[in-house]
Write a protein that holds these residues in place. Structure first.
Motif, PDB file in Angstrom:
ATOM      1  N   GLY A   1       0.814  -1.213   0.000  1.00  0.00           N
ATOM      2  CA  GLY A   1       0.000   0.000   0.000  1.00  0.00           C
ATOM      3  C   GLY A   1       0.847   1.263   0.000  1.00  0.00           C
ATOM      4  N   PHE A   2       0.171   2.389   0.171  1.00  0.00           N
ATOM      5  CA  PHE A   2       0.819   3.692   0.139  1.00  0.00           C
ATOM      6  C   PHE A   2       0.778   4.325   1.524  1.00  0.00           C
ATOM      7  N   VAL A   3       1.922   4.782   1.999  1.00  0.00           N
ATOM      8  CA  VAL A   3       1.989   5.432   3.305  1.00  0.00           C
ATOM      9  C   VAL A   3       1.695   6.910   3.133  1.00  0.00           C
ATOM     10  N   GLU A   4       0.726   7.389   3.921  1.00  0.00           N
ATOM     11  CA  GLU A   4       0.351   8.807   3.937  1.00  0.00           C
ATOM     12  C   GLU A   4       0.440   9.258   5.386  1.00  0.00           C
ATOM     13  N   GLY A   5       1.507   9.961   5.743  1.00  0.00           N
ATOM     14  CA  GLY A   5       1.689  10.328   7.143  1.00  0.00           C
ATOM     15  C   GLY A   5       1.826   9.068   7.979  1.00  0.00           C
ATOM     16  N   HIS A   6       0.986   8.935   9.014  1.00  0.00           N
ATOM     17  CA  HIS A   6       0.998   7.744   9.861  1.00  0.00           C
ATOM     18  C   HIS A   6      -0.109   6.762   9.474  1.00  0.00           C
ATOM     19  N   GLU A   7      -0.541   6.818   8.220  1.00  0.00           N
ATOM     20  CA  GLU A   7      -1.581   5.903   7.756  1.00  0.00           C
ATOM     21  C   GLU A   7      -1.057   5.070   6.592  1.00  0.00           C
ATOM     22  N   ILE A   8      -1.571   3.841   6.514  1.00  0.00           N
ATOM     23  CA  ILE A   8      -1.301   2.988   5.362  1.00  0.00           C
ATOM     24  C   ILE A   8      -2.593   2.872   4.570  1.00  0.00           C
ATOM     25  N   GLU A   9      -2.479   3.107   3.264  1.00  0.00           N
ATOM     26  CA  GLU A   9      -3.633   3.005   2.369  1.00  0.00           C
ATOM     27  C   GLU A   9      -3.601   1.647   1.686  1.00  0.00           C
ATOM     28  N   CYS A  10      -4.684   0.915   1.805  1.00  0.00           N
ATOM     29  CA  CYS A  10      -4.791  -0.401   1.181  1.00  0.00           C
ATOM     30  C   CYS A  10      -4.649  -0.261  -0.339  1.00  0.00           C
TER      31      CYS A  10
END
Length: 103
Positions: free
Chosen positions: A54-63
């Motif tokens: 997935g793609f890391v956006e800040g402290h989130e992982i996008e499926c």
């Protein structure tokens, strides 16, 4: 007392990208964000997708399949269609190695 398992070299991690590790047969993803290392289950709770892809956006992982997101710090689902949290694992970095507490 926690049992720490050596799972990767810190040098294998790159900001904003995930890598898969399989300690004890578990499918876990490691992420480096702003100088910290986070570990989560590698499988999205919404669909059969590997979060390490997935793609890391800040402290989130996008499926990578449906663009739902999870907080890497807590495992909480932060963007639909994901609603169920993912498991997060305690991490420590010592001597250039990444260790997980799998207990």
């Amino acid at each position: 007392m926690s049992n720490w398992t050596d799972v990767a070299a810190e040098a294998d991690l790159f900001e904003g990208a995930g890598i898969p590790v399989s300690p004890g047969g578990r499918d876990i993803a490691l992420f480096a964000v702003e100088g910290e290392v986070f570990a989560t289950d590698n499988l999205c709770t919404h669909g059969n997708a590997r979060l390490c892809d997935g793609f890391v956006e800040g402290h989130e992982i996008e499926c990578p399949f449906h663009q739902g997101r999870f907080d890497l710090r807590t495992g909480e689902a932060t963007l639909p269609p994901c609603t169920q949290p993912i498991k997060v694992w305690p991490v420590k970095v010592e001597g250039g190695r990444v260790f997980l507490s799998l207990g």
